[in-house]
Design a protein around this motif. Structure first.
Motif, short mmCIF file in Angstrom:
data_model
loop_
_atom_site.label_atom_id
_atom_site.label_comp_id
_atom_site.label_asym_id
_atom_site.label_seq_id
_atom_site.Cartn_x
_atom_site.Cartn_y
_atom_site.Cartn_z
N PRO A 429 0.80 -1.23 0.00
CA PRO A 429 0.00 0.00 0.00
C PRO A 429 0.83 1.27 0.00
N GLU A 430 2.12 1.15 0.27
CA GLU A 430 2.97 2.34 0.35
C GLU A 430 3.34 2.82 -1.05
N ILE A 431 3.05 4.10 -1.33
CA ILE A 431 3.43 4.71 -2.61
C ILE A 431 4.90 5.12 -2.51
N TYR A 432 5.73 4.59 -3.37
CA TYR A 432 7.15 4.86 -3.30
C TYR A 432 7.48 6.21 -3.92
N PRO A 433 8.54 6.86 -3.45
CA PRO A 433 8.89 8.19 -3.97
C PRO A 433 9.40 8.11 -5.40
N ALA A 434 8.88 8.97 -6.25
CA ALA A 434 9.32 9.11 -7.63
C ALA A 434 9.35 10.59 -7.96
#
Length: 464
Positions: A429-434
């Motif tokens: 569920p964690e949106i990774y940094p981009a």
């Protein structure tokens, strides 16, 4: 001595020189790209990023101009790296970014004594037996994603071969699957070698074609047109055991979607303040691909043709939806224009005209129509921008290997984090940094704003 025998006075000596210590300028050790280049467009040199923020070059320093003051702040250029502490989220252990170790000054005697006492106390505490940690259950299904391998470049082919050697076996009783979102290689032979190496390592490999896969310029007349080459690539996948149709892996349904771009995908206002090269000059697809006369790139015919290739899988898609708790669809091209930066941010502002398809978005929405929160994900490629964002209930992810020159600029923090693990018995569920998805998660999109970003304005002044 003089002729009279009296000694000459000694020449006064200067005080000995003391060597000044060299000043160590603390600066960036990597270069991150502001280039929003398409796979077919070149880009100028890129500015650098310091540890505390952007080191703005001269064309950023003219803050007195009203145009610079009116421009929104630069995005946070954080590389797309998984920040989860779980080691299973990475297929390869990415080495940490190396920095020059700074010399540590000895603390005063009293402080040093206290620090020694603290170390002794910590050592005593560590000697006390601690209760064993509960072992985390092994993952049954892991799905990794990558796009734009471009293994015609030797550096990229070497990466694939190192990947095949370095990837460990799946967890006991588990399955490792890889999703390849197009642009593997320009030639059929390189394509087969690449997919064969990946297939030997993973339990399942999925693939959809990209534009580079259908180029003919290095095939020596082997194929009459790009559609004939497409058939040859799909036949090669069948021989290698690579899946190009829907399939269920564990509780996850994986559905490849064929697609092609069309110009009408671009709905945002064009830039008229600069002279932008034509699509035919900037995009090699118009010369490297060859299509039947009834399928042209000037309208939506080609995009519609590729979308209709998915119709033969309708029954299989319904079966996968019935037997899966979560669905992952993937394509090479972009399904929404919001997944690309605004034109004023791009070195080639007409890029949105050759990246995406409205048919693709409608089709994947129809597949994910009954998905609950967090149960739908779409993976894409083509633009070489790392992306991870949630839009209208669907998570969109891009994890490109891209070109060697992009990685040398430390764009997307290189290659150590690839392939990206997007599923481990469930979507993380964690949106990774981009870089750019983070920017648009914090800043509103302004398609009506046609004021060029400073780095784009400088680029056009220099080259055009």
């Amino acid at each position: 001595m003089t002729n009279s025998g009296t000694p000459l006075p000694r020449r006064p000596t200067s005080p000995p020189r003391t060597r000044q210590p060299r000043r160590c300028i603390k600066g960036p050790t990597d270069r991150l790209s502001l280039s929003l280049e398409s796979p077919d467009c070149h880009s100028p040199p890129t500015p650098t990023r310091s540890e505390k923020g952007w080191e703005r070059p001269d064309f950023f320093a003219k803050s007195a101009r009203a145009s610079d003051r009116a421009f929104p702040p630069l995005p946070d250029m954080t590389p797309h790296l998984a920040v989860s502490s779980h080691p299973a989220h990475h297929l390869l252990d990415a080495p940490p970014h190396r920095r020059r170790r700074r010399r540590r000054l000895c603390p005063p005697r009293a402080a040093r004594a206290s620090s020694l006492r603290c170390c002794a106390a910590a050592a005593t505490a560590s000697a006390v037996p601690q209760p064993p940690r509960a072992a985390e259950p092994a993952a049954r299904t892991r799905v990794f994603v990558v796009s734009d391998l471009h293994t015609d470049y030797q550096e990229n082919m070497d990466w694939v071969r190192r990947l095949a050697v370095g990837v460990g076996p799946p967890d006991a009783g588990g399955v490792n699957a890889l999703v390849v979102a197009g642009d593997v290689a320009e030639t059929r032979d390189n394509f087969a070698r690449t997919m064969g190496a990946l297939r030997d390592q993973f339990d399942a490999v999925f693939y959809v074609p990209g534009n580079h896969d259908l180029w003919l310029r290095r095939e020596d007349g082997r194929y009459m047109d790009s559609l004939e080459k497409l058939t040859a690539l799909l036949d090669a996948c069948s021989e290698l055991g690579v899946d190009t149709g829907p399939k269920t892996i564990g509780d996850l349904g994986i559905i490849p979607l064929f697609s092609w771009y069309h110009k009408s995908f671009d709905k945002e206002k064009d830039l008229t303040s600069v002279r932008v090269p034509s699509l035919e000059m900037a995009c090699k697809d118009f010369h490297a691909c060859k299509w039947p006369s009834e399928l042209g790139s000037d309208d939506e015919a080609l995009a519609l043709y590729f979308d209709q290739l998915n119709d033969k899988y309708n029954d299989a898609i319904e079966e996968v939806k019935k037997n899966s708790k979560q669905i992952l669809t993937f394509s090479h091209f972009v399904p929404r224009q919001e997944l690309c930066p605004e034109k004023r941010m791009l070195y080639y502002p007409n890029l949105p005209k050759v990246i995406g398809s409205d048919y693709l978005e409608r089709r994947l929405r129809a597949i994910h129509n009954n998905a609950e929160g967090g149960a739908a994900c779409h993976v894409f490629g083509h633009t070489h921008f790392c992306w991870d964002s949630m839009i209208d209930g669907i998570r969109y992810v891009q994890a490109p290997l891209a070109y060697p020159r992009e990685r040398k600029r430390r764009m997307n923090r290189g290659e150590g984090w690839l392939p990206f693990c997007v599923y481990r018995d469930g979507f993380n569920p964690e949106i990774y940094p981009a870089i750019w998805s983070d920017y648009y998660n914090k800043n509103k999109r302004e398609p009506e704003n046609t004021q060029l970003a400073p780095w784009v304005a400088k680029y056009f002044r220099k080259y055009y």
